[in-house]
Design a protein around this motif. Structure first.
Motif, mmCIF file in Angstrom:
data_model
loop_
_atom_site.group_PDB
_atom_site.id
_atom_site.type_symbol
_atom_site.label_atom_id
_atom_site.label_comp_id
_atom_site.label_asym_id
_atom_site.label_seq_id
_atom_site.Cartn_x
_atom_site.Cartn_y
_atom_site.Cartn_z
ATOM 1 N N VAL A 24 16.012 -18.513 -7.901
ATOM 2 C CA VAL A 24 14.787 -18.490 -8.683
ATOM 3 C C VAL A 24 13.722 -17.802 -7.827
ATOM 4 O O VAL A 24 13.516 -18.175 -6.678
ATOM 5 C CB VAL A 24 14.345 -19.917 -9.054
ATOM 6 C CG1 VAL A 24 13.062 -19.889 -9.838
ATOM 7 C CG2 VAL A 24 15.441 -20.619 -9.832
ATOM 8 N N VAL A 25 13.074 -16.787 -8.376
ATOM 9 C CA VAL A 25 12.067 -16.056 -7.608
ATOM 10 C C VAL A 25 10.674 -16.444 -8.078
ATOM 11 O O VAL A 25 10.471 -16.869 -9.211
ATOM 12 C CB VAL A 25 12.249 -14.528 -7.744
ATOM 13 C CG1 VAL A 25 13.558 -14.081 -7.156
ATOM 14 C CG2 VAL A 25 12.120 -14.086 -9.176
ATOM 15 N N THR A 26 9.725 -16.244 -7.185
ATOM 16 C CA THR A 26 8.331 -16.507 -7.524
ATOM 17 C C THR A 26 7.724 -15.250 -8.139
ATOM 18 O O THR A 26 8.248 -14.144 -7.957
ATOM 19 C CB THR A 26 7.532 -16.895 -6.272
ATOM 20 O OG1 THR A 26 7.540 -15.790 -5.371
ATOM 21 C CG2 THR A 26 8.114 -18.127 -5.599
ATOM 22 N N LEU A 30 8.615 -11.223 -7.378
ATOM 23 C CA LEU A 30 8.970 -10.327 -8.480
ATOM 24 C C LEU A 30 8.045 -9.118 -8.516
ATOM 25 O O LEU A 30 8.498 -7.984 -8.696
ATOM 26 C CB LEU A 30 8.915 -11.102 -9.798
ATOM 27 C CG LEU A 30 9.454 -10.399 -11.027
ATOM 28 C CD1 LEU A 30 10.924 -10.096 -10.856
ATOM 29 C CD2 LEU A 30 9.237 -11.265 -12.247
ATOM 30 N N GLU A 31 6.756 -9.336 -8.320
ATOM 31 C CA GLU A 31 5.801 -8.229 -8.316
ATOM 32 C C GLU A 31 6.055 -7.295 -7.136
ATOM 33 O O GLU A 31 5.991 -6.069 -7.275
ATOM 34 C CB GLU A 31 4.374 -8.772 -8.244
ATOM 35 C CG GLU A 31 3.321 -7.685 -8.312
ATOM 36 C CD GLU A 31 1.913 -8.239 -8.256
ATOM 37 O OE1 GLU A 31 0.997 -7.426 -8.082
ATOM 38 O OE2 GLU A 31 1.738 -9.460 -8.389
ATOM 39 N N LYS A 32 6.363 -7.847 -5.974
ATOM 40 C CA LYS A 32 6.665 -7.020 -4.797
ATOM 41 C C LYS A 32 7.885 -6.137 -5.057
ATOM 42 O O LYS A 32 7.880 -4.942 -4.761
ATOM 43 C CB LYS A 32 6.905 -7.921 -3.591
ATOM 44 C CG LYS A 32 7.191 -7.165 -2.328
ATOM 45 C CD LYS A 32 7.442 -8.107 -1.165
ATOM 46 C CE LYS A 32 7.826 -7.340 0.070
ATOM 47 N NZ LYS A 32 8.231 -8.213 1.169
ATOM 48 N N LYS A 33 8.933 -6.707 -5.610
ATOM 49 C CA LYS A 33 10.147 -5.942 -5.896
ATOM 50 C C LYS A 33 9.870 -4.871 -6.953
ATOM 51 O O LYS A 33 10.384 -3.751 -6.879
ATOM 52 C CB LYS A 33 11.257 -6.882 -6.371
ATOM 53 C CG LYS A 33 12.591 -6.233 -6.454
ATOM 54 C CD LYS A 33 13.018 -5.761 -5.077
ATOM 55 C CE LYS A 33 14.425 -5.266 -5.085
ATOM 56 N NZ LYS A 33 14.835 -4.731 -3.780
ATOM 57 N N ARG A 35 7.043 -3.297 -7.465
ATOM 58 C CA ARG A 35 6.333 -2.193 -6.797
ATOM 59 C C ARG A 35 7.290 -1.341 -5.969
ATOM 60 O O ARG A 35 7.175 -0.123 -5.936
ATOM 61 C CB ARG A 35 5.208 -2.732 -5.926
ATOM 62 C CG ARG A 35 4.066 -3.296 -6.727
ATOM 63 C CD ARG A 35 2.940 -3.763 -5.827
ATOM 64 N NE ARG A 35 1.971 -4.545 -6.548
ATOM 65 C CZ ARG A 35 0.951 -4.034 -7.219
ATOM 66 N NH1 ARG A 35 0.793 -2.733 -7.263
ATOM 67 N NH2 ARG A 35 0.104 -4.824 -7.849
ATOM 68 N N GLU A 36 8.243 -1.974 -5.287
ATOM 69 C CA GLU A 36 9.228 -1.231 -4.503
ATOM 70 C C GLU A 36 10.065 -0.330 -5.413
ATOM 71 O O GLU A 36 10.337 0.825 -5.075
ATOM 72 C CB GLU A 36 10.140 -2.194 -3.745
ATOM 73 C CG GLU A 36 9.475 -2.921 -2.611
ATOM 74 C CD GLU A 36 10.381 -3.963 -1.981
ATOM 75 O OE1 GLU A 36 11.575 -4.054 -2.361
ATOM 76 O OE2 GLU A 36 9.886 -4.705 -1.112
ATOM 77 N N ILE A 37 10.467 -0.846 -6.543
ATOM 78 C CA ILE A 37 11.261 -0.054 -7.485
ATOM 79 C C ILE A 37 10.448 1.117 -8.011
ATOM 80 O O ILE A 37 10.955 2.248 -8.110
ATOM 81 C CB ILE A 37 11.773 -0.947 -8.639
ATOM 82 C CG1 ILE A 37 12.817 -1.927 -8.116
ATOM 83 C CG2 ILE A 37 12.354 -0.093 -9.767
ATOM 84 C CD1 ILE A 37 13.216 -2.991 -9.109
ATOM 85 N N LEU A 38 9.176 0.887 -8.341
ATOM 86 C CA LEU A 38 8.329 1.972 -8.838
ATOM 87 C C LEU A 38 8.145 3.074 -7.807
ATOM 88 O O LEU A 38 8.219 4.266 -8.139
ATOM 89 C CB LEU A 38 6.964 1.432 -9.274
ATOM 90 C CG LEU A 38 6.931 0.673 -10.590
ATOM 91 C CD1 LEU A 38 5.522 0.168 -10.861
ATOM 92 C CD2 LEU A 38 7.396 1.541 -11.727
ATOM 93 N N THR A 39 7.932 2.725 -6.545
ATOM 94 C CA THR A 39 7.768 3.757 -5.513
ATOM 95 C C THR A 39 9.065 4.523 -5.306
ATOM 96 O O THR A 39 9.047 5.743 -5.108
ATOM 97 C CB THR A 39 7.283 3.151 -4.189
ATOM 98 O OG1 THR A 39 8.181 2.109 -3.788
ATOM 99 C CG2 THR A 39 5.888 2.594 -4.310
ATOM 100 N N GLU A 40 10.182 3.844 -5.361
ATOM 101 C CA GLU A 40 11.481 4.521 -5.215
ATOM 102 C C GLU A 40 11.725 5.489 -6.368
ATOM 103 O O GLU A 40 12.194 6.609 -6.172
ATOM 104 C CB GLU A 40 12.604 3.484 -5.154
ATOM 105 C CG GLU A 40 13.970 4.064 -4.944
ATOM 106 C CD GLU A 40 14.173 4.623 -3.559
ATOM 107 O OE1 GLU A 40 15.020 5.527 -3.415
ATOM 108 O OE2 GLU A 40 13.486 4.178 -2.619
#
Length: 75
Positions: A24-26, A30-33, A35-40
């Motif tokens: 279960v993620v907070t 989730l927001e950090k991941k 943002r990482e996906i968007l930059t990639e």
């Protein structure tokens, strides 16, 4: 209530497993991941605006080549 007391050790173990394995993620994680996906994605792929600009440039180049070809054929 008595049922919870009987199963309390199992409930604690299951909850600890879920927390430890990060099943279960907070919302922050989730927001950090996200943002990482968007930059990639921005690094790897072209945006739709860039694609449309490139497409219009190809159309302009094709028109110019067609005009040059017509001039060469007519002479």
């Amino acid at each position: 209530m008595e049922v919870f007391v009987n199963y309390a050790p199992i409930i604690v173990v299951v909850l600890m497993f879920i927390i430890h394995e990060r099943i279960v993620v907070t919302p922050e994680q989730l927001e950090k991941k996200h943002r990482e996906i968007l930059t990639e994605v921005e690094k790897r792929f072209a945006t739709i605006n860039s694609f449309e600009d490139l497409k219009s440039q190809f159309v302009e180049m094709k028109d110019k080549i067609d005009k040059i070809y017509d001039c060469l054929i007519l002479q």
